[in-house]
Design a protein around this motif. Structure first.
Motif, PDB file in Angstrom:
ATOM      1  N   GLU A  11       4.529   8.641  12.407  1.00  0.00           N
ATOM      2  CA  GLU A  11       4.727   8.459  11.134  1.00  0.00           C
ATOM      3  C   GLU A  11       4.209   7.113  10.450  1.00  0.00           C
ATOM      4  N   LYS A  12       3.221   6.657  11.080  1.00  0.00           N
ATOM      5  CA  LYS A  12       2.660   5.176  10.429  1.00  0.00           C
ATOM      6  C   LYS A  12       2.003   5.625   8.957  1.00  0.00           C
ATOM      7  N   ASN A  13       2.368   4.982   7.949  1.00  0.00           N
ATOM      8  CA  ASN A  13       1.820   5.183   6.819  1.00  0.00           C
ATOM      9  C   ASN A  13       0.564   3.968   6.568  1.00  0.00           C
ATOM     10  N   GLU A  14      -0.482   4.565   6.816  1.00  0.00           N
ATOM     11  CA  GLU A  14      -1.728   3.894   6.773  1.00  0.00           C
ATOM     12  C   GLU A  14      -1.930   3.505   5.297  1.00  0.00           C
ATOM     13  N   ASP A  19      -2.456  -1.121   1.647  1.00  0.00           N
ATOM     14  CA  ASP A  19      -2.328  -1.835   0.236  1.00  0.00           C
ATOM     15  C   ASP A  19      -1.568  -3.312   0.631  1.00  0.00           C
ATOM     16  N   LEU A  20      -0.720  -3.415   1.544  1.00  0.00           N
ATOM     17  CA  LEU A  20      -0.048  -4.452   2.246  1.00  0.00           C
ATOM     18  C   LEU A  20      -1.024  -5.448   2.649  1.00  0.00           C
ATOM     19  N   CYS A  21      -1.965  -4.965   3.356  1.00  0.00           N
ATOM     20  CA  CYS A  21      -3.043  -5.833   4.042  1.00  0.00           C
ATOM     21  C   CYS A  21      -4.091  -6.461   2.854  1.00  0.00           C
ATOM     22  N   GLU A  22      -4.356  -5.737   1.694  1.00  0.00           N
ATOM     23  CA  GLU A  22      -5.069  -6.211   0.603  1.00  0.00           C
ATOM     24  C   GLU A  22      -4.528  -7.133  -0.004  1.00  0.00           C
ATOM     25  N   CYS A  39      -4.981  -6.627  10.143  1.00  0.00           N
ATOM     26  CA  CYS A  39      -5.513  -6.094   8.723  1.00  0.00           C
ATOM     27  C   CYS A  39      -7.184  -5.664   8.918  1.00  0.00           C
ATOM     28  N   LEU A  40      -7.846  -6.386   9.666  1.00  0.00           N
ATOM     29  CA  LEU A  40      -9.343  -5.864   9.664  1.00  0.00           C
ATOM     30  C   LEU A  40      -9.662  -4.466  10.176  1.00  0.00           C
ATOM     31  N   PRO A  41      -9.018  -4.036  11.109  1.00  0.00           N
ATOM     32  CA  PRO A  41      -9.319  -2.651  11.519  1.00  0.00           C
ATOM     33  C   PRO A  41      -8.827  -1.557  10.451  1.00  0.00           C
ATOM     34  N   PHE A  42      -7.597  -1.843   9.814  1.00  0.00           N
ATOM     35  CA  PHE A  42      -7.452  -0.865   8.770  1.00  0.00           C
ATOM     36  C   PHE A  42      -8.335  -0.927   7.426  1.00  0.00           C
ATOM     37  N   LEU A  43      -8.789  -2.224   7.053  1.00  0.00           N
ATOM     38  CA  LEU A  43      -9.625  -2.253   5.848  1.00  0.00           C
ATOM     39  C   LEU A  43     -10.765  -1.836   6.320  1.00  0.00           C
ATOM     40  N   LEU A  44     -11.450  -2.153   7.322  1.00  0.00           N
ATOM     41  CA  LEU A  44     -12.875  -1.533   7.817  1.00  0.00           C
ATOM     42  C   LEU A  44     -12.865  -0.171   7.949  1.00  0.00           C
ATOM     43  N   LYS A  45     -11.782   0.642   8.367  1.00  0.00           N
ATOM     44  CA  LYS A  45     -11.573   1.998   8.444  1.00  0.00           C
ATOM     45  C   LYS A  45     -11.702   2.445   7.073  1.00  0.00           C
ATOM     46  N   VAL A  46     -11.002   1.902   5.955  1.00  0.00           N
ATOM     47  CA  VAL A  46     -11.186   2.459   4.531  1.00  0.00           C
ATOM     48  C   VAL A  46     -12.843   1.919   4.192  1.00  0.00           C
TER      49      VAL A  46
END
Length: 249
Positions: A11-14, A19-22, A39-46
């Motif tokens: 239940e990871k809230n991506e 939002d937190l990484c930004e 942060c990089l992997p999550f933001l690059l995925k978006v």
């Protein structure tokens, strides 16, 4: 909060993580390499989303804008971003799916990496064709900008196109210092000259920005006079000097 959310196995809230990484990257003056790596992997995925609806475009734009704030002093390992950011840029070059700010932000992120690794230039020149793309962006923005609005309206808020144009001039200034290729510098100078001519009658701030940019990079030794000559900068300045002034009227 980033660490706690990232550690969750279920239940990871991506969306929350993004939002937190930004927020972290945009608000932290000196971000930790540990958090950048998270942060990089999550933001690059978006940022890699290819849907062209307005909501997705805004999410992609915000993710890339946050990534562009990672300054050059941060040594980020290539394997964390290079393939993804190249794919984002190359897909846009084929499909034109990004907003103007998103595309500029993707380049700004890479320019900051170039600051630490001069051998990275070959990626810009041979694979991503930076100079050609940057000049095209400048010429498109010069067509869209409301130059007449800038004349005599110093207190008026700058339009989005003008702010993005100023951002591109900043990127070009860095590249004129960092690039070794003279042919690439000629292309970049030609783009600056195009904006210089478009802005000279109506928009003093951008006009002066172009003029100062060429002067500063030459003074720093990053450009030789023959670069300015071949790029058309000297002719543009000479034309301006020949124009009538108030004292001549």
């Amino acid at each position: 909060m980033i660490i706690e959310e990232e550690k969750k196995t279920e239940e990871k809230n991506e969306k929350l993580l993004v939002d937190l990484c930004e927020c972290y990257l945009l608000l932290k003056e000196y971000p930790s390499l540990k958090y950048i790596s998270i942060c990089l992997p999550f933001l690059l995925k978006v940022a890699s989303e290819k849907e062209e609806n307005e909501e997705t475009q805004k999410e992609v734009e915000m993710a890339l804008f946050a990534l562009s704030s990672i300054e050059g002093y941060c040594e980020v390992k290539r394997e964390l971003y290079l393939n993804e950011i190249k794919e984002i840029i190359q897909y846009h070059q084929e499909q034109r799916n990004l907003t103007q700010l998103a595309y500029q932000s993707a380049w700004m992120f890479l320019i900051h990496r170039l600051c630490r690794d001069e051998h990275f230039e070959r990626v810009f020149v041979n694979e991503l064709h930076f100079s050609r793309e940057a000049r095209r962006e400048l010429e498109e923005l010069a067509k869209c900008a409301d130059w007449k609005r800038g004349k005599g309206n110093e207190g008026e808020k700058e339009a989005k196109e003008e702010l993005i144009l100023i951002g591109w001039l900043r990127i070009l200034g860095l590249c004129l210092v960092l690039f070794q290729s003279t042919s690439e510098k000629h292309i970049l100078i030609g783009g600056i000259v195009h904006v210089f001519r478009a802005a000279k009658d109506n928009y003093g701030d951008i006009y002066e920005n172009c003029f100062n940019l060429l002067g500063e990079t030459t003074y720093q030794g990053a450009m030789k006079v023959d670069y300015l000559l071949k790029g058309g900068a000297i002719n543009a300045v000479l034309e301006e000097m020949k124009r009538p002034t108030l004292n001549n009227i």
